[in-house]
Design a protein around this motif. Sequence first.
Motif, short mmCIF file in Angstrom:
data_model
loop_
_atom_site.label_atom_id
_atom_site.label_comp_id
_atom_site.label_asym_id
_atom_site.label_seq_id
_atom_site.Cartn_x
_atom_site.Cartn_y
_atom_site.Cartn_z
N ASN A 31 -120.21 80.66 -1.44
CA ASN A 31 -121.63 80.81 -1.13
C ASN A 31 -122.46 80.24 -2.27
OD1 ASN A 31 -124.20 81.55 -0.46
ND2 ASN A 31 -123.73 83.67 0.01
N PRO A 32 -123.04 79.07 -2.08
CA PRO A 32 -123.80 78.43 -3.16
C PRO A 32 -125.10 79.15 -3.50
CG PRO A 32 -124.06 77.19 -1.12
CD PRO A 32 -123.02 78.25 -0.84
N ASN A 33 -125.54 80.09 -2.66
CA ASN A 33 -126.82 80.76 -2.89
C ASN A 33 -126.70 82.07 -3.68
OD1 ASN A 33 -128.33 78.83 -1.44
ND2 ASN A 33 -127.73 79.79 0.49
N THR A 34 -125.47 82.44 -4.08
CA THR A 34 -125.29 83.73 -4.74
C THR A 34 -126.17 83.88 -5.97
OG1 THR A 34 -123.00 83.81 -3.96
CG2 THR A 34 -123.59 85.31 -5.73
N ASP A 35 -126.25 82.83 -6.78
CA ASP A 35 -127.03 82.90 -8.02
C ASP A 35 -128.48 82.46 -7.84
OD1 ASP A 35 -124.99 83.94 -9.52
OD2 ASP A 35 -124.26 82.00 -10.22
N ASP A 36 -128.86 82.11 -6.62
CA ASP A 36 -130.25 81.74 -6.35
C ASP A 36 -131.02 83.02 -6.02
OD1 ASP A 36 -132.68 80.75 -5.61
OD2 ASP A 36 -131.94 79.57 -3.91
N ILE A 37 -131.63 83.58 -7.03
CA ILE A 37 -132.30 84.87 -6.86
C ILE A 37 -133.47 84.79 -5.90
CG2 ILE A 37 -133.45 86.75 -8.11
CD1 ILE A 37 -130.42 86.47 -8.56
N ASP A 38 -133.98 83.59 -5.65
CA ASP A 38 -135.08 83.43 -4.70
C ASP A 38 -134.61 83.24 -3.27
OD1 ASP A 38 -137.17 83.60 -6.61
OD2 ASP A 38 -136.74 81.55 -7.25
N SER A 39 -133.27 83.19 -3.06
CA SER A 39 -132.76 83.00 -1.71
C SER A 39 -132.94 84.26 -0.88
CB SER A 39 -131.27 82.62 -1.74
OG SER A 39 -130.49 83.69 -2.22
N LEU A 45 -132.76 92.16 -4.23
CA LEU A 45 -132.97 92.17 -5.68
C LEU A 45 -134.39 91.75 -6.07
CD1 LEU A 45 -129.63 90.43 -6.74
CD2 LEU A 45 -130.22 92.83 -7.10
N LYS A 46 -135.27 91.58 -5.06
CA LYS A 46 -136.58 90.97 -5.34
C LYS A 46 -137.40 91.76 -6.36
CE LYS A 46 -138.60 92.99 -1.12
NZ LYS A 46 -139.22 92.65 0.19
N GLU A 47 -137.21 93.08 -6.39
CA GLU A 47 -137.95 93.90 -7.35
C GLU A 47 -137.55 93.58 -8.78
OE1 GLU A 47 -138.69 98.68 -8.31
OE2 GLU A 47 -137.62 98.05 -6.49
N TYR A 48 -136.35 93.03 -8.95
CA TYR A 48 -135.83 92.79 -10.29
C TYR A 48 -135.64 91.29 -10.59
CZ TYR A 48 -134.69 97.68 -9.48
OH TYR A 48 -134.77 99.01 -9.17
N ARG A 49 -136.28 90.45 -9.78
CA ARG A 49 -136.08 89.01 -9.93
C ARG A 49 -136.42 88.49 -11.32
NH1 ARG A 49 -138.11 87.23 -3.90
NH2 ARG A 49 -136.03 87.14 -2.95
N THR A 50 -137.49 88.99 -11.88
CA THR A 50 -137.92 88.49 -13.19
C THR A 50 -136.87 88.75 -14.25
OG1 THR A 50 -140.26 88.82 -12.65
CG2 THR A 50 -139.68 88.64 -14.98
N VAL A 51 -136.38 89.98 -14.33
CA VAL A 51 -135.40 90.31 -15.37
C VAL A 51 -134.06 89.62 -15.10
CG1 VAL A 51 -134.58 92.43 -14.25
CG2 VAL A 51 -134.40 92.19 -16.72
N ILE A 52 -133.69 89.47 -13.82
CA ILE A 52 -132.43 88.78 -13.50
C ILE A 52 -132.54 87.29 -13.85
CG2 ILE A 52 -130.89 88.06 -11.63
CD1 ILE A 52 -131.48 90.76 -10.30
N LYS A 53 -133.68 86.68 -13.55
CA LYS A 53 -133.88 85.28 -13.91
C LYS A 53 -133.80 85.09 -15.43
CE LYS A 53 -136.65 83.66 -9.99
NZ LYS A 53 -137.99 83.16 -9.56
N TYR A 289 -128.12 99.71 -13.93
CA TYR A 289 -128.70 99.12 -15.14
C TYR A 289 -130.13 98.65 -14.88
CZ TYR A 289 -129.27 96.36 -19.37
OH TYR A 289 -129.74 95.86 -20.56
N LEU A 290 -130.37 98.06 -13.72
CA LEU A 290 -131.70 97.54 -13.41
C LEU A 290 -132.72 98.66 -13.29
CD1 LEU A 290 -130.65 94.88 -10.76
CD2 LEU A 290 -131.49 94.42 -13.07
N LEU A 291 -132.29 99.79 -12.76
CA LEU A 291 -133.22 100.90 -12.54
C LEU A 291 -133.41 101.76 -13.80
CD1 LEU A 291 -134.89 102.18 -10.23
CD2 LEU A 291 -133.00 103.76 -9.88
#
Length: 314
Positions: A31-39, A45-53, A289-291
């Motif tokens: 799955n090429p989109n796994t690391d595309d946080i905007d997919s 994960l949208k609530e944590y997109r900034t920190v994941i990016k 960890y994110l929460l």
Amino acid sequence: MAVFLIILFVIIIILFAAAYFFNLAFVRRNNPNTDDIDSKENDFLKEYRTVIKEGLDYIERHPKKWVYTLSFDGLKLAARFFDNNSHKAIILFHGYRSSATRDFSCAVKMYCELGYNILLVDERSHGQSEGKLITFGVKERKDVLTWVNYYLKYIDSDAEIFLGGMSMGATTVLLAAGLELPNNVKGIIADCGFTSPADIMNKVARQAFHFNAGFILPVMDIFCRIFGHFGIYGVSTLEALKKTRLPILFIHGKNDNFVPCEMSESAYRSAAGDKYILTVEGADHGMSYLLASKDVSEKIIGFLKKYSKKQTPN
């Protein structure tokens, strides 16, 4: 004759169902989109997109190199090696159909800042590693031992090693605890692991497909043995943890809707050595960890400091 036809029909239905779910659960799908946080698939994960990016960017920028080894059954396995000039290391194993970079996007920076060398592993049948079937920790546990031995042979024979895992990766390192790991392995950090392949498949079948998988799991087990040379029964973190004195830190979100928190609690009760558990209120699967990054990082750092004998390099 009618009874025979009914029985034959039922058998055919079971075989087709087992084949469908075998393909769904075990067969590799890149799955090429796994690391595309905007997919779209990462909307959860949208609530944590900034920190994941930020974490993914750190991984991308930080010096590292790909390293490779062979599994016990001849697969080429791949991992990213982060060399922080340390005699302390952590080897990290990601979750089911996920990626090492996404699952540990926030953790890599923490471990680097703590002065640890890192092996960020692509598990078999994921990423750059070879393999056609995912085995839910059954074969992956032996890959843990392979990577530990690789590290000691080719990187640092005197290293102090910790193992970390997320979801299926957590199950993988907990199952590996039941193997004869070298004395260099000092502890395990397991975030939201399940207790056994059969347990998680039964749970997902009930929740996602609204049926009891008990009647098709034995057939799926036969398919696993024929096509993958492994079985889904008789492998359990509960049994593996009875065989080890390694210290274990369990982490699990109390609101985990995929792997119930009770699975980590059961594993915690089974562990024979020093053991600790942190359950995070309100956290879903892999979100602890994110929460609650402060609480989780403090728990991890305290665990590492307690069981690490080597000094962090200046």
